[in-house]
Write a protein that holds these residues in place. Structure first.
Motif, PDB file in Angstrom:
ATOM      1  N   VAL A 566      28.863 -25.035  23.045  1.00  0.00           N
ATOM      2  CA  VAL A 566      29.665 -24.049  22.325  1.00  0.00           C
ATOM      3  C   VAL A 566      28.777 -22.936  21.775  1.00  0.00           C
ATOM      4  O   VAL A 566      29.070 -21.746  21.917  1.00  0.00           O
ATOM      5  N   VAL A 567      27.671 -23.308  21.145  1.00  0.00           N
ATOM      6  CA  VAL A 567      26.754 -22.324  20.570  1.00  0.00           C
ATOM      7  C   VAL A 567      26.182 -21.425  21.656  1.00  0.00           C
ATOM      8  O   VAL A 567      26.109 -20.199  21.497  1.00  0.00           O
ATOM      9  N   GLU A 568      25.773 -22.007  22.774  1.00  0.00           N
ATOM     10  CA  GLU A 568      25.188 -21.209  23.841  1.00  0.00           C
ATOM     11  C   GLU A 568      26.194 -20.235  24.432  1.00  0.00           C
ATOM     12  O   GLU A 568      25.854 -19.094  24.761  1.00  0.00           O
ATOM     13  N   TYR A 569      27.436 -20.653  24.572  1.00  0.00           N
ATOM     14  CA  TYR A 569      28.472 -19.751  25.107  1.00  0.00           C
ATOM     15  C   TYR A 569      28.761 -18.621  24.131  1.00  0.00           C
ATOM     16  O   TYR A 569      28.947 -17.464  24.537  1.00  0.00           O
ATOM     17  N   MET A 570      28.783 -18.926  22.841  1.00  0.00           N
ATOM     18  CA  MET A 570      29.051 -17.899  21.840  1.00  0.00           C
ATOM     19  C   MET A 570      27.910 -16.890  21.742  1.00  0.00           C
ATOM     20  O   MET A 570      28.123 -15.719  21.445  1.00  0.00           O
ATOM     21  N   LEU A 571      26.679 -17.335  21.981  1.00  0.00           N
ATOM     22  CA  LEU A 571      25.516 -16.462  21.867  1.00  0.00           C
ATOM     23  C   LEU A 571      25.095 -15.850  23.201  1.00  0.00           C
ATOM     24  O   LEU A 571      24.049 -15.202  23.271  1.00  0.00           O
ATOM     25  N   ASP A 572      25.896 -16.036  24.255  1.00  0.00           N
ATOM     26  CA  ASP A 572      25.607 -15.447  25.569  1.00  0.00           C
ATOM     27  C   ASP A 572      24.192 -15.796  26.021  1.00  0.00           C
ATOM     28  O   ASP A 572      23.371 -14.917  26.304  1.00  0.00           O
ATOM     29  N   VAL A 573      23.918 -17.089  26.077  1.00  0.00           N
ATOM     30  CA  VAL A 573      22.558 -17.526  26.379  1.00  0.00           C
ATOM     31  C   VAL A 573      22.125 -17.120  27.784  1.00  0.00           C
ATOM     32  O   VAL A 573      20.934 -16.938  28.054  1.00  0.00           O
ATOM     33  N   ASP A 574      23.080 -16.931  28.707  1.00  0.00           N
ATOM     34  CA  ASP A 574      22.717 -16.601  30.089  1.00  0.00           C
ATOM     35  C   ASP A 574      22.939 -15.125  30.414  1.00  0.00           C
ATOM     36  O   ASP A 574      23.009 -14.755  31.580  1.00  0.00           O
ATOM     37  N   SER A 575      23.035 -14.278  29.388  1.00  0.00           N
ATOM     38  CA  SER A 575      23.344 -12.869  29.630  1.00  0.00           C
ATOM     39  C   SER A 575      22.218 -12.127  30.325  1.00  0.00           C
ATOM     40  O   SER A 575      22.442 -11.063  30.904  1.00  0.00           O
ATOM     41  N   HIS A 576      20.979 -12.646  30.272  1.00  0.00           N
ATOM     42  CA  HIS A 576      19.842 -11.952  30.886  1.00  0.00           C
ATOM     43  C   HIS A 576      19.495 -12.504  32.271  1.00  0.00           C
ATOM     44  O   HIS A 576      18.511 -12.068  32.863  1.00  0.00           O
ATOM     45  N   MET A 577      20.287 -13.429  32.781  1.00  0.00           N
ATOM     46  CA  MET A 577      20.022 -13.981  34.104  1.00  0.00           C
ATOM     47  C   MET A 577      20.484 -13.009  35.181  1.00  0.00           C
ATOM     48  O   MET A 577      21.419 -12.228  34.990  1.00  0.00           O
ATOM     49  N   TRP A 578      19.828 -13.087  36.323  1.00  0.00           N
ATOM     50  CA  TRP A 578      20.144 -12.190  37.433  1.00  0.00           C
ATOM     51  C   TRP A 578      21.542 -12.476  37.968  1.00  0.00           C
ATOM     52  O   TRP A 578      21.969 -13.617  38.105  1.00  0.00           O
TER      53      TRP A 578
END
Length: 789
Positions: A566-578
């Motif tokens: 939940v935390v990772e989705y809210m913080l856009d943890v994968d926003s910098h992935m190609w």
């Protein structure tokens, strides 16, 4: 030309206006809702963005003098609260005639009440054949009082237990409090709810609404200066040393000392993220590079983080020498004296930096710009309120007893405060009607609201499923206006884009100081230390990832836990992935910026071709005037921008921006590109060479994607100057253009050029390291990055 079906689908992905039955503000300070008048001033300011929901509350406190079982001679009591077909029960106690249930509360929704009486039973738990009846208390619902905060809680009373016929001959009494209230009641979050009657055991704790606070994060800056008397095991060869520091799971190393010496010098900064309370230790080891495959430890230092200085400004931190614990000594007393007398030492400059803002999320969707140290906080400039009303048309996320079901809850994150609504079980159209408030310190921030399916009600250990999320930038909201919209919940899956339902929200941004907001538009977005001692791009990426991990770990300890997924989705943890899709989206964002230049070029071509003679004549006249009077060029340009801004006011956006499927290329993405986007990092391919090349390509392309997105963001901010996307920023810029136009009309051009040139060529003594007011204003403008999926 798109088909009607395609048009309907596109409209289904857009924001929709709603007209919920919210509580209304009245001159007397009350709220008029479905349950009558509420004269509470606190309730007016707190719960006027949601529909009022009424509940029957039953607080079970304790019992006394319960009769023992005539057979066993003991009593294992528990309480059962029954209202129509709904039953709730407390825990049972073994061999206790005076039990205390610690104020356990039961809440029954008024909309689902199918009985006129409330029955409270006291039972004795038996193994077989069924629990023994002890006594009961019956309440007529028409006689139940109504209580609204901030009235004090209703005082519980002792009630004599009755037998099945209603006589009070049964021995024993029970202390209860029964009242009618709303979701504003302080007992609401921890109460047992009738709409979750099917949940038992540990699952009950996972359905309650809670407020969480992110841990207080600090940067730990360790400046490794030098070491003395570094002695390797092989004393015939001087060591080639480096330092390695570990804080929790974070490990960083200095470079190898350029020369082989017993007194190596590095003078490198190693930056870590740590959270209060400090649980980790700083472990520093000085190691000798024996060969390419072997390192030997020649000294170690273990110290607590609490002892380091906390830096709140840019003043210099004093360095210190630390003795290293040596390796290779025996246990003889003589060896210990030798170690103490000739100990190796390391020279460090260590501090905890609270004058920075620790990036616990992507900078595109930043929700908090304050430094860590509370001493540096300013006064809030506004209040932001969110009413999480309901969801419509949610998709089934799992199967229970062979049929699809969804147990939905919402999580909202802004600043350090996280909120979680209660879980509404087995419903595709859940109603929460919960309202939350945040203090706002900067309007150019974003709140994120996500919807999830609770997978931990039956003791499962699965991850909570994502249903969708909404982002709202506060600067795009008009002040003191209530926005009521239905937001489509869009999720990109390996099979393609899917709408998971709609989330209905009511939001309001209340201004406390308009002058302070205007001042902020010329103020740096981040704390001063971010500009005086900036981090590198690589450092920011690493620190942001570490901060996310720490926040997820700490919030997972709460009860109920806010889980890592939940935390990772809210913080856009994968926003910098190609992602090929994101790269296309950013490319076409840049192309869209040049559409205005292309249109201007086309218009000039039509002028040259005299397609509209009147327009061509006017353009020639204007051109001759500007050539003859060049001092009119700048004021005319500013006046033209002023008129464009006034004209665009009619077409200003009427609602906050939301996910744009066309901008995101989410609907037209190729299946192979989706497979690449959802591939793991590192890749799951089997060939080692392909894995290395593929991961390297994705890493480099991810950086390029970020740069392209940043370029697009800058251009869109320039376009936002006159688009009224941020009404306050456009108002300030339009007024500025008018004032500059007037000033340039009355000031000779030579003086303007002289002043501008002298200012541009001014001495470095008169330059500041802080960003200029125009730069700060420009960085605060919104871009279309908020609409990327």
């Amino acid at each position: 030309m798109s088909s009607p079906a395609a048009g309907d689908k596109e409209a289904d992905y857009k924001l929709k206006d709603t007209k919920p039955n919210l509580g209304e503000r009245w001159p007397h300070g009350g709220i008029r809702g479905g349950g009558g008048w509420i004269t509470s001033e606190r309730a007016t300011s707190t719960y006027d963005l949601v529909e009022q929901m009424f509940y029957l509350y039953v607080r079970v406190v304790k019992a006394k003098d319960l009769p023992p079982d005539p057979v066993t001679g003991s009593c294992d009591p528990y309480v059962e609260v029954k209202l129509g077909n709904y039953k709730g029960r407390t825990q049972h106690f073994e061999k206790k005639t005076n039990p205390e249930w610690n104020n356990q509360v039961f809440a029954f929704s008024k909309d689902k009440i199918q009985s006129t009486v409330l029955e409270v039973f006291v039972r004795d738990k038996e193994m077989v054949p069924r629990d023994q009846y002890v006594g009961k208390v019956v309440f007529d619902l028409n006689e139940v009082p109504t209580r609204v905060p901030p009235d004090s809680p209703l005082a519980p009373q002792w009630y004599k237990l009755e037998d099945r016929k209603g006589d009070t001959k049964v021995k024993g009494e029970i202390m209860l409090a029964v009242w009618m209230g709303t979701q504003a009641d302080e007992a609401f979050p921890d109460a047992w709810h009738s709409d979750a009657a099917s949940v038992h055991g540990e699952g009950i704790y996972n359905i309650r609404s809670k407020v969480y606070v992110s841990p207080k994060l600090w940067y730990l800056r360790v400046n490794v200066i030098e070491a003395q008397d570094v002695e390797p095991q092989d004393k015939s060869q001087p060591p080639q040393a480096f330092a390695k520091i570990q804080v929790g799971k974070q490990i960083l190393k200095t470079k190898l000392c350029s020369t082989k010496t017993t007194n190596p010098v590095w003078n490198e900064d190693l930056i870590f993220v740590v959270a209060e309370p400090f649980e980790e230790q700083l472990v520093l080891t000085v190691e000798n590079k024996v060969s390419s495959a072997k390192d030997e430890v020649v000294g170690r230092l273990i110290t607590q983080l609490n002892g380091f200085e906390r830096r709140l400004d840019h003043r210099v931190v004093h360095s210190r020498w630390f003795n290293l614990e040596k390796f290779g000594f025996g246990t003889l007393e003589g060896d210990k004296r030798h170690e103490l007398k000739f100990s190796s030492r390391v020279h460090l400059r260590v501090c905890l930096e609270g004058a920075y803002h620790v990036m616990d999320e992507s900078t595109m969707y930043i929700s908090d710009v304050r430094p860590t140290a509370r001493q540096l906080w300013k006064q809030p400039i506004g209040i932001f309120e969110v009413g999480i009303l309901s969801a419509q048309g949610l998709q089934p996320m799992k199967k229970n007893d062979g049929k699809g079901s969804t147990d939905a809850y919402c999580v909202a994150k802004y600043g350090q405060k996280w909120v979680r609504t209660r879980t509404v079980t087995d419903s595709f159209n859940p109603k929460w009607n919960e309202q939350y408030t945040w203090e706002v310190y900067d309007p150019c921030t974003v709140i994120t609201i996500g919807v999830f399916d609770n997978c931990h009600l039956g003791g499962n250990d699965k991850n909570d499923s994502r249903i969708g999320k909404v982002r709202i930038r506060l600067s795009t909201l008009e002040m003191d206006r209530i926005y009521t919209h239905s937001y489509p919940l869009l999720v990109l899956q390996p099979s393609g884009l899917k709408k998971m339902g709609e989330l209905q929200l009511a939001v309001r941004f209340t201004c406390l100081s308009l002058a302070h907001i205007i001042y902020l538009y010329g103020h740096p977005l981040l704390p001063k230390m971010h500009y005086l001692h900036p981090f590198t791009v690589n450092q920011l990426d690493s620190l942001r990832f570490q901060a996310m991990s720490i926040v997820a770990t700490r919030l997972a300890r709460a009860e109920p836990s806010l889980r890592k997924e939940v935390v990772e989705y809210m913080l856009d943890v994968d926003s910098h992935m190609w992602s090929m899709r994101r790269s296309k989206a950013n490319f076409f964002r840049i192309v869209a910026l040049f559409s205005g230049i292309i249109s201007m070029n086309r218009w000039l071509g039509e002028v040259c071709q005299w397609k509209n003679p009147i327009t061509s004549v006017l353009v020639h006249i204007l051109y001759f005037i500007l050539i003859c009077f060049p001092e009119l060029i700048l004021p005319t340009t500013f006046l033209y921008m002023f008129l464009i801004g006034i004209w665009n006011f009619r077409f200003r956006p009427r609602h906050p921006p939301h996910m744009d499927i066309k901008l995101s290329w989410a609907e037209a993405v190729h299946a192979d590109e989706l497979d690449e986007e959802f591939d793991t990092f590192p890749t799951s391919k089997t060939q080692d060479v392909a894995r290395m090349r593929y991961d390297r390509l994705r890493s480099v392309a991810g950086r390029i994607q970020t740069v392209v997105g940043d370029i697009a963001t800058q251009g869109e901010r320039f376009k936002a100057l006159l688009s009224w996307r941020d009404p306050r920023a456009t108002s300030l810029y339009v007024v500025f253009c008018l004032l500059v136009a007037i000033a340039l009309y009355i000031t000779p051009f030579k003086i303007v050029a002289l002043v501008a040139g002298v200012y541009w060529l001014r001495h470095p003594k008169f330059r500041s390291k802080m960003p200029s007011v125009p730069s700060n204003f420009f960085r605060r403008l919104p871009s279309r990055a908020d609409s990327l999926l």
